[in-house]
Design a protein around this motif. Structure first.
Motif, PDB file in Angstrom:
ATOM      1  N   VAL A 284       0.863  -1.179   0.000  1.00  0.00           N
ATOM      2  CA  VAL A 284       0.000   0.000   0.000  1.00  0.00           C
ATOM      3  C   VAL A 284       0.895   1.223   0.000  1.00  0.00           C
TER       4      VAL A 284
ATOM      5  N   CYS B 112      -6.586   8.315   3.138  1.00  0.00           N
ATOM      6  CA  CYS B 112      -6.167   7.205   4.011  1.00  0.00           C
ATOM      7  C   CYS B 112      -7.251   6.692   4.954  1.00  0.00           C
TER       8      CYS B 112
ATOM      9  N   PHE C   4      -7.842   2.947   5.445  1.00  0.00           N
ATOM     10  CA  PHE C   4      -6.786   2.107   5.994  1.00  0.00           C
ATOM     11  C   PHE C   4      -7.301   1.401   7.255  1.00  0.00           C
TER      12      PHE C   4
ATOM     13  N   SER D  38       3.450  -4.613   3.357  1.00  0.00           N
ATOM     14  CA  SER D  38       4.317  -3.446   3.197  1.00  0.00           C
ATOM     15  C   SER D  38       3.492  -2.185   2.974  1.00  0.00           C
ATOM     16  N   VAL D  39       3.795  -1.133   3.742  1.00  0.00           N
ATOM     17  CA  VAL D  39       3.119   0.156   3.616  1.00  0.00           C
ATOM     18  C   VAL D  39       4.175   1.244   3.488  1.00  0.00           C
TER      19      VAL D  39
ATOM     20  N   ALA E 299       4.612   5.141   3.364  1.00  0.00           N
ATOM     21  CA  ALA E 299       3.788   6.282   3.763  1.00  0.00           C
ATOM     22  C   ALA E 299       4.666   7.301   4.476  1.00  0.00           C
TER      23      ALA E 299
ATOM     24  N   PHE F 165       1.411  -4.576   9.712  1.00  0.00           N
ATOM     25  CA  PHE F 165       1.958  -3.837   8.586  1.00  0.00           C
ATOM     26  C   PHE F 165       3.438  -3.535   8.805  1.00  0.00           C
TER      27      PHE F 165
ATOM     28  N   PHE G 186       5.855  -0.794   7.970  1.00  0.00           N
ATOM     29  CA  PHE G 186       5.864   0.593   7.516  1.00  0.00           C
ATOM     30  C   PHE G 186       7.267   1.025   7.075  1.00  0.00           C
TER      31      PHE G 186
END
Length: 256
Positions: free
Chosen positions: A55, A65, A68, A91-92, A94, A122, A124
């Protein structure tokens, strides 16, 4: 590459139109760009959210968002997940403050905020200008000019590329990121207007000017505000850019 529009309204949902959200499929990889209000429903119509590879959140305004939280709930509470979500964290990519911002939006109380750790589900990665790889897809990231930390993305696979502007004003950084791209998915919130606040969005004409300067193959206008004149936005862009120009529509699919 295939681009599916999950939502494309600007700032707030329009009638039957969620806010920002897009699914990109390429080489077997599935990548979501933004998860705005109402987008998760469209995602469920396109694929199993457990099959996502990443994402990418351009920035952390709610129209980009908000859903989410729905994704987090789905991964945490689905009774029969195909795998243990904590063992295969999604995997994010952001802005750096995303884990705290998104946890706060997801929690209903202070106790929830302390208990619901999103990093259990997640993985990040803080965004910055540079390059990433998601399976066979190369992702180039550039910082944009908005009223908060915001980014644009260029996704490339098999010699084809698409660029998503996120929210930004017209700027050289976007022109360079989009140079020679096959498709530019560009923020075009409104028509030209005097006295407009700076560092919010592009008009249709400005988005088209970026497309022309960057030499892109096709321009797809998105993030038009529900109270804006969308046909006027389109007309302004058509007058500025000689290539194909369309308004993004929810559930539309584009081959890149």
């Amino acid at each position: 590459m295939r681009l599916s529009v999950l939502g494309c309204a600007g700032s707030v949902p329009g009638p039957g139109t969620p806010t920002s959200g897009y699914l990109v499929e390429a080489g077997g990889a599935r990548v979501v760009l933004d998860l705005g209000s109402g987008v998760f429903s469209g995602l469920l119509r396109r694929c199993d959210p457990f099959d996502l590879d990443a994402v990418l959140l351009s920035h952390l305004h709610l129209d980009h968002c908000a859903d989410f939280s729905a994704l987090a709930t789905y991964r945490r509470h689905h009774p029969e997940p195909p795998y243990d979500p904590s063992s295969r964290r999604l995997s994010v990519l952001a802005p750096g403050h995303a884990p705290e911002r998104l946890a706060a939006a997801h929690a209903a109380s202070r106790a929830d905020l302390e208990r619901l750790r999103l990093d259990e589900l997640f993985d990040f990665t803080p965004l910055a200008a540079g390059r990433h790889r998601i399976g066979p897809v190369e992702v180039e990231v550039a910082r944009m000019r908005h009223i908060c930390e915001a980014y644009a993305f260029r996704l490339t696979h098999g010699g084809r590329s698409l660029v998503f502007s996120g929210d930004t004003v017209q700027c050289g950084e976007l022109v360079e990121l989009a140079r020679g791209a096959d498709l530019l998915l560009a923020d075009a919130a409104w028509r030209e207007q005097a006295g407009r606040a700076d560092h919010l969005h592009m008009s249709g004409k400005e988005a088209a000017s970026v497309a022309a300067e960057a030499g892109v193959g096709r321009l797809l206008l998105t993030h038009v505000l529900p109270w804006s004149d969308e046909q006027g936005v389109l007309a302004d862009a058509v007058a500025e850019f000689a290539g194909p120009v369309e308004l993004a529509r929810p559930d539309a699919v584009y081959e890149v």
